[in-house]
Design a protein around this motif. Sequence first.
Motif, mmCIF file in Angstrom:
data_model
loop_
_atom_site.group_PDB
_atom_site.id
_atom_site.type_symbol
_atom_site.label_atom_id
_atom_site.label_comp_id
_atom_site.label_asym_id
_atom_site.label_seq_id
_atom_site.Cartn_x
_atom_site.Cartn_y
_atom_site.Cartn_z
ATOM 1 N N THR A 46 0.760 -1.249 -0.095
ATOM 2 C CA THR A 46 0.090 0.040 0.034
ATOM 3 C C THR A 46 0.918 1.212 -0.068
ATOM 4 O O THR A 46 0.188 2.630 -0.061
ATOM 5 C CB THR A 46 -0.992 -0.004 1.272
ATOM 6 O OG1 THR A 46 0.065 0.071 2.333
ATOM 7 C CG2 THR A 46 -1.786 -1.245 1.107
ATOM 8 N N GLU A 93 -9.915 1.122 1.864
ATOM 9 C CA GLU A 93 -10.699 -0.044 1.432
ATOM 10 C C GLU A 93 -11.785 0.492 0.179
ATOM 11 O O GLU A 93 -12.580 1.547 0.378
ATOM 12 C CB GLU A 93 -11.435 -0.574 2.589
ATOM 13 C CG GLU A 93 -12.395 -1.862 2.314
ATOM 14 C CD GLU A 93 -11.450 -3.045 2.240
ATOM 15 O OE1 GLU A 93 -11.903 -4.028 1.723
ATOM 16 O OE2 GLU A 93 -10.195 -2.919 2.587
ATOM 17 N N ARG A 136 -10.468 -3.846 -3.681
ATOM 18 C CA ARG A 136 -9.415 -3.939 -2.374
ATOM 19 C C ARG A 136 -10.031 -5.188 -1.897
ATOM 20 O O ARG A 136 -9.438 -6.051 -1.330
ATOM 21 C CB ARG A 136 -9.133 -2.991 -1.717
ATOM 22 C CG ARG A 136 -8.591 -3.067 -0.187
ATOM 23 C CD ARG A 136 -6.985 -3.499 -0.378
ATOM 24 N NE ARG A 136 -6.458 -3.590 0.956
ATOM 25 C CZ ARG A 136 -5.983 -2.685 1.705
ATOM 26 N NH1 ARG A 136 -5.895 -1.338 1.264
ATOM 27 N NH2 ARG A 136 -5.478 -2.819 2.925
ATOM 28 N N GLU A 161 -0.845 -5.800 5.280
ATOM 29 C CA GLU A 161 -0.651 -4.599 4.497
ATOM 30 C C GLU A 161 0.935 -4.302 4.768
ATOM 31 O O GLU A 161 1.273 -4.459 5.885
ATOM 32 C CB GLU A 161 -1.377 -3.503 4.932
ATOM 33 C CG GLU A 161 -1.131 -1.975 4.473
ATOM 34 C CD GLU A 161 -2.105 -1.014 4.898
ATOM 35 O OE1 GLU A 161 -1.612 0.032 4.950
ATOM 36 O OE2 GLU A 161 -3.240 -1.365 5.309
ATOM 37 N N GLU A 165 -8.871 2.353 -8.089
ATOM 38 C CA GLU A 165 -8.342 1.827 -7.023
ATOM 39 C C GLU A 165 -6.959 1.123 -7.674
ATOM 40 O O GLU A 165 -6.977 0.132 -8.597
ATOM 41 C CB GLU A 165 -9.068 0.475 -6.337
ATOM 42 C CG GLU A 165 -10.170 1.126 -5.506
ATOM 43 C CD GLU A 165 -11.050 0.173 -5.047
ATOM 44 O OE1 GLU A 165 -10.419 -0.540 -4.076
ATOM 45 O OE2 GLU A 165 -11.985 -0.246 -5.280
ATOM 46 N N LEU A 191 -4.037 -1.867 -7.058
ATOM 47 C CA LEU A 191 -3.750 -2.987 -6.128
ATOM 48 C C LEU A 191 -2.313 -3.461 -6.436
ATOM 49 O O LEU A 191 -2.129 -3.627 -7.644
ATOM 50 C CB LEU A 191 -4.652 -4.037 -6.273
ATOM 51 C CG LEU A 191 -6.180 -3.599 -6.344
ATOM 52 C CD1 LEU A 191 -6.866 -4.551 -6.800
ATOM 53 C CD2 LEU A 191 -6.301 -3.383 -4.837
#
Length: 446
Positions: free
Chosen positions: A193, A362, A366, A383, A404, A406
């Motif tokens: 992250t 979130e 995710r 994480e 998002e 990832l």
Amino acid sequence: MTPEEIENAVAAGMPQTIEDLKALVAIPSIAFPGHPEEPVHKAAELTENLLRSAGLPRVERIDLDGGFPAVYGEAPAPPGAPTVLLYAHYDVQPPGDPALWKTPPFEPTVIDGALYGRGAADDKSGVITHVAALRALQGRWPVGIKVIIEGEEEYAGESLARFIESSPDLVRADAIVVADVGNPRVGEPALTTSLRGMAAFTVEVRTLAGAVHSGAFGGAAPDALAALMRMLTTLHDENGDVAVPGLPRGTFPGEAYSEEEFRATAGVLDGVSLVGTGSLADRLWASYAITVTGLDVPSVAQAVNAVQAVARARVTIRVPPSGDPAQAIEVVTEHLKKVAPWGAHVTFSDFTTGAGFRARGEGRARAAVERAMARAFGRPPREVGQGGSIPLVAALARQFPEAEILLFGPEDDHASIHAPNERVDLEELRRTITTEALFLAEYAKG
């Protein structure tokens, strides 16, 4: 497809997956200046063929101004379904000294369940993860698919970022999967992250018109190498913390390794202490780090009794996600000029920058990837941050702030990326492919 069907398809495809990875690793696709360009283009061609084999209806190479080609693939989204962009890179780091490798770096070799070779992990395993996950879906796309594979990530090239800025709709997506990271340990899943950014430059110090005899002139003639060494030692304090004013410490909200785990992973010798203060997570993922990655001076084997007229060093700065790489270069270069002894002439060149990244909280994607990873690995992910940088990630985050992003992949902290004896664990590769294929199906469910 059901999760069981996806898992079985990935497992059945692993023999071909491994052969395809071997073929890609065998190509010395080094995009750095001074290396042959033909292998980089050959790797792009093979990547294009691999994406075609996954059944994508649109696959093409994109010639980028000033850089090596990117490979693009696409399948349209079913009505109402989101679109996912898959990213990886096919270029690799130079292998370094071949004598330090147990097996030749471009002769991929399987030993004890792991494939060894330069790029086996970073990042040709990421390319193969996308290909194999798409193959497992057998053309039944639950979401829209876009794939972009670049050929100059290791050199921190900016041509793909410039292309995306000029053609954003081509890669616009609701979620972006970056398969260029991995897990702390094999079998222990993680989502990255946070990425530190990077800045690098070359510093040159000159003190004489030319090298002079150390017997006749040593003791009065200013030595460029000695000047450079004095300058570089001011970058850190006695604890090993960065000592350059203007580069503050940061904090990371999660946990890193224990000191024992880190020492084992990094290969720290007995009796040698770690450097820096504070938590390992803060030092590795949220603070500045400065490393001298190369020196241009006579080698020991070529040493002569002379006072050196010129010396050069390559300096790399790892920048926390909240930091500005360009500002970091300005701060460090000004510091080096200020501390240069004896009026030495100091110049800087070959600047490189890449921004960091921090994921937002979130979201639908995710949650879907966490479910997929928990099933594929048998445990939920944790994480983590990464000390390295992936230049394109920051560009994608700026261009598509609602998407998002990832970050996960088949690498692990024992994979020796950028070092001799790089390898990818093949079971970790299978679990990562399974995660990605399951994620695409989970994400479609909403």
